[in-house]
Design an enzyme around this catalytic site. Structure first.
Site, short mmCIF file in Angstrom:
data_model
loop_
_atom_site.label_atom_id
_atom_site.label_comp_id
_atom_site.label_asym_id
_atom_site.label_seq_id
_atom_site.Cartn_x
_atom_site.Cartn_y
_atom_site.Cartn_z
N GLU A 176 -12.13 10.35 -4.69
CA GLU A 176 -11.95 10.44 -3.39
C GLU A 176 -11.25 11.82 -2.57
O GLU A 176 -11.65 12.16 -1.60
CB GLU A 176 -11.09 9.14 -2.92
CG GLU A 176 -11.15 8.76 -1.15
CD GLU A 176 -10.73 7.40 -0.91
OE1 GLU A 176 -11.01 6.49 -1.54
OE2 GLU A 176 -10.02 7.40 0.17
N LYS A 235 -12.60 14.64 -0.14
CA LYS A 235 -11.86 14.92 1.14
C LYS A 235 -11.44 16.25 1.23
O LYS A 235 -11.46 17.03 2.30
CB LYS A 235 -10.47 13.91 1.35
CG LYS A 235 -10.97 12.50 1.74
CD LYS A 235 -9.48 11.72 1.53
CE LYS A 235 -9.71 10.20 2.09
NZ LYS A 235 -8.68 9.44 1.69
N GLU A 294 -7.36 -1.89 2.79
CA GLU A 294 -6.80 -0.68 2.84
C GLU A 294 -6.87 -0.58 4.41
O GLU A 294 -5.80 -0.02 4.93
CB GLU A 294 -7.89 0.40 2.44
CG GLU A 294 -6.90 1.55 1.48
CD GLU A 294 -7.93 2.44 1.11
OE1 GLU A 294 -8.77 2.00 0.32
OE2 GLU A 294 -7.75 3.38 1.34
N GLU A 296 -8.50 12.18 12.23
CA GLU A 296 -8.03 10.69 12.73
C GLU A 296 -7.25 11.00 14.08
O GLU A 296 -6.60 11.81 14.03
CB GLU A 296 -7.15 10.48 11.54
CG GLU A 296 -6.46 9.10 11.55
CD GLU A 296 -5.82 8.43 10.69
OE1 GLU A 296 -6.17 8.97 9.43
OE2 GLU A 296 -4.78 7.66 10.70
N LYS A 344 0.61 -1.24 0.12
CA LYS A 344 0.03 -0.06 0.11
C LYS A 344 0.80 1.36 0.11
O LYS A 344 2.04 1.36 0.82
CB LYS A 344 -0.91 -0.03 1.52
CG LYS A 344 -1.72 1.28 1.20
CD LYS A 344 -2.65 1.31 2.44
CE LYS A 344 -3.26 2.62 2.80
NZ LYS A 344 -4.28 2.58 4.21
#
Ligand SMILES: C=C(O[C@@H]1C=C(C(=O)O)C=C[C@H]1O)C(=O)O
Ligand SMILES: [Mg+2]
Length: 445
Positions: free
Chosen positions: A422, A426, A290, A246, A196
């Protein structure tokens, strides 16, 4: 804010007393009798002293507005050593940012961490003001400097309206280069160089007028719920800010709370449609991969530093523009070492990739800009507790320019067009505020 002025007057009287002409540290803390007339961000915005830092925890219960540096630190290890050295001052807090690349970057500052002269804090409905003096040479000198500093503080004012209009924007990479970048990353994944990599975009908006960073953050805080809100203003024209969902980590004594937040789908204002999107996300293989790669990364990174790791089942976090997969992680630290936690956890595979080193090398070589503070961390350390948010959904204010950052985790099965959408979603968390809050400037004459 009368009460603040009264506290500052009282402090001034204390500081006017006799002080030793030797090294030392002192801290004064005062409770506010009642809630201040304006918010902490309004108070901070009015102050003419830099650096200034604002932080609000994502549950909304803790807030801090701090300014002036009694001492600035080169790195977190140094900041932590300072707190340990001064354990007799139990409430020392060191606030600020850690850059994405930390000490590995030669071109950009690794940290902006400082012990503030003044902190105005809230926990629930309790408010207090703290003033800290530190000098390696003379407390007498420092008391004099602090008095001058206190006199420069001003009363709080309402935040100005946002009058900046977007004149133009530029994406780096633009979409064709993004597509090439994703193809390159997918080839490396296929060749098993890594599993990743998180790739990002910087969008530079040219504005009709410089943006007031505090007003912009307040506008974001009003609509972007379940987020940490943070800002470091370096000068009147330069700041870094964001509203990030986060958590990098929260340490309370030896308890560690962290999380794997990765895997994304759009949000919808309609609850039913949002739920359908969320259900899809919970069952989508690529997004699960992910997220699980981040869990793996965090567990590996914590080996030897934390025991009895608990990983909660995946849940959906619904934000204004996007929804995420989240797995909360809890553990017991073998040592309450914040510099160690940062070293281990930053950057996680949610913002770099797995294996970390290979992903970082790919980013350094192919991502066409320097991340600087983006995807680093923002927060504080103290003896009892420390907390950092991952500096996402963030932007750098640079006079007439606003640089918006957004990234996406690329794994086997990623599609360039979907990943572009995406990052658009965001970035929209901050970008749409300029449209929604635009008030035209009053023309003179
Ligand atoms: C990299 C960013 O977000 C990260 C990437 C995510 C993903 O790719 O699904 C989700 C949450 C974050 O961990 C960003 O917002 O810039
Ligand atoms: Mg993603």
């Amino acid at each position: 804010m009368k009460q603040i002025s009264a506290i500052i007057e009282q402090l001034d009287t204390t500081l006017a007393g006799e002080w030793p002409d030797t090294a030392g540290i002192r801290q004064f803390s005062y409770s506010l009798q009642k809630q201040p007339d304006t918010g902490l961000l309004e108070w901070l915005s009015a102050q003419p002293c830099y650096p200034k830092f604002y932080w609000q925890q994502r549950d909304g219960n803790e807030e801090a507005a701090v300014c002036g540096d009694a001492y600035a630190f080169g790195d977190t290890a140094q900041a932590q050593a300072f707190i340990r050295e001064h354990q007799d001052v139990p409430d020392l807090h060191i606030w600020g940012l850690n850059a994405f690349n930390g000490a590995d970057s030669s071109a950009f500052a690794a940290n902006a961490l400082f012990l503030p002269r003044i902190e105005l804090c809230r926990q629930g409905s309790r408010y207090w003001l703290r003033c800290t003096l530190f000098s390696a040479r003379s407390l007498r000198e420092e008391a004099r400097r602090t008095r001058l500093f206190l006199r420069s503080l001003v009363v709080s004012q309402a935040l100005p309206p946002i009058t900046s209009r977007v004149l133009q924007h530029q994406h780096l990479p633009a979409q064709p280069q993004w597509n090439q970048l994703i193809t390159r990353a997918l080839n490396c994944i296929e060749a098993q160089q890594f599993d990743k990599v998180v790739l990002a975009r910087k969008t530079t908006l040219t504005l009709s007028q410089p943006l007031n960073a505090c007003a912009f953050l307040a506008a974001s805080r009003a609509v972007n719920h379940h987020c940490y809100h943070f800002m470091l203003a370096f000068t009147p024209q330069q700041a870094f800010l964001g509203s990030s969902p986060e958590r990098l980590f929260l340490r309370n004594h030896d308890e560690l709370y962290t999380e794997a937040l990765a895997g994304t789908v759009a949000n919808d204002p309609d609850d039913f449609k949002a739920q359908q999107l969320g259900d899809w996300l919970l069952n989508d293989g690529k997004n699960q991969r992910e997220n699980l790669l981040v869990v793996d990364d965090i567990c590996q990174r914590l080996q030897g530093g934390a025991q009895s790791l608990d990983i909660m089942p995946a849940e959906i976090l619904r934000l204004r523009k996007v929804q995420h997969l989240r797995r909360s992680i809890h553990g017991e630290l073998t040592d309450s070492d914040d510099a160690g936690c940062l070293q281990r956890l930053q950057p996680t595979a949610a913002v770099a990739g797995l294996p970390r080193q290979a992903a970082r090398e790919f980013i350094a070589e192919f991502e066409p800009f320097d991340r600087e503070w983006y995807a680093g961390s923002a927060g504080y350390i103290s003896a009892e507790q420390a907390e950092f948010t991952v500096a996402l959904r963030s932007a750098a204010v640079k006079g007439h320019h606003l640089e918006l950052y957004a990234g996406a985790g690329i794994v086997a099965g990623s599609d360039a067009a979907q990943e572009w959408q995406e990052i658009e979603n965001k970035a929209a968390g901050l970008r749409t505020l300029l449209e929604e809050h635009y008030t035209p400037a009053v023309q003179a004459g």
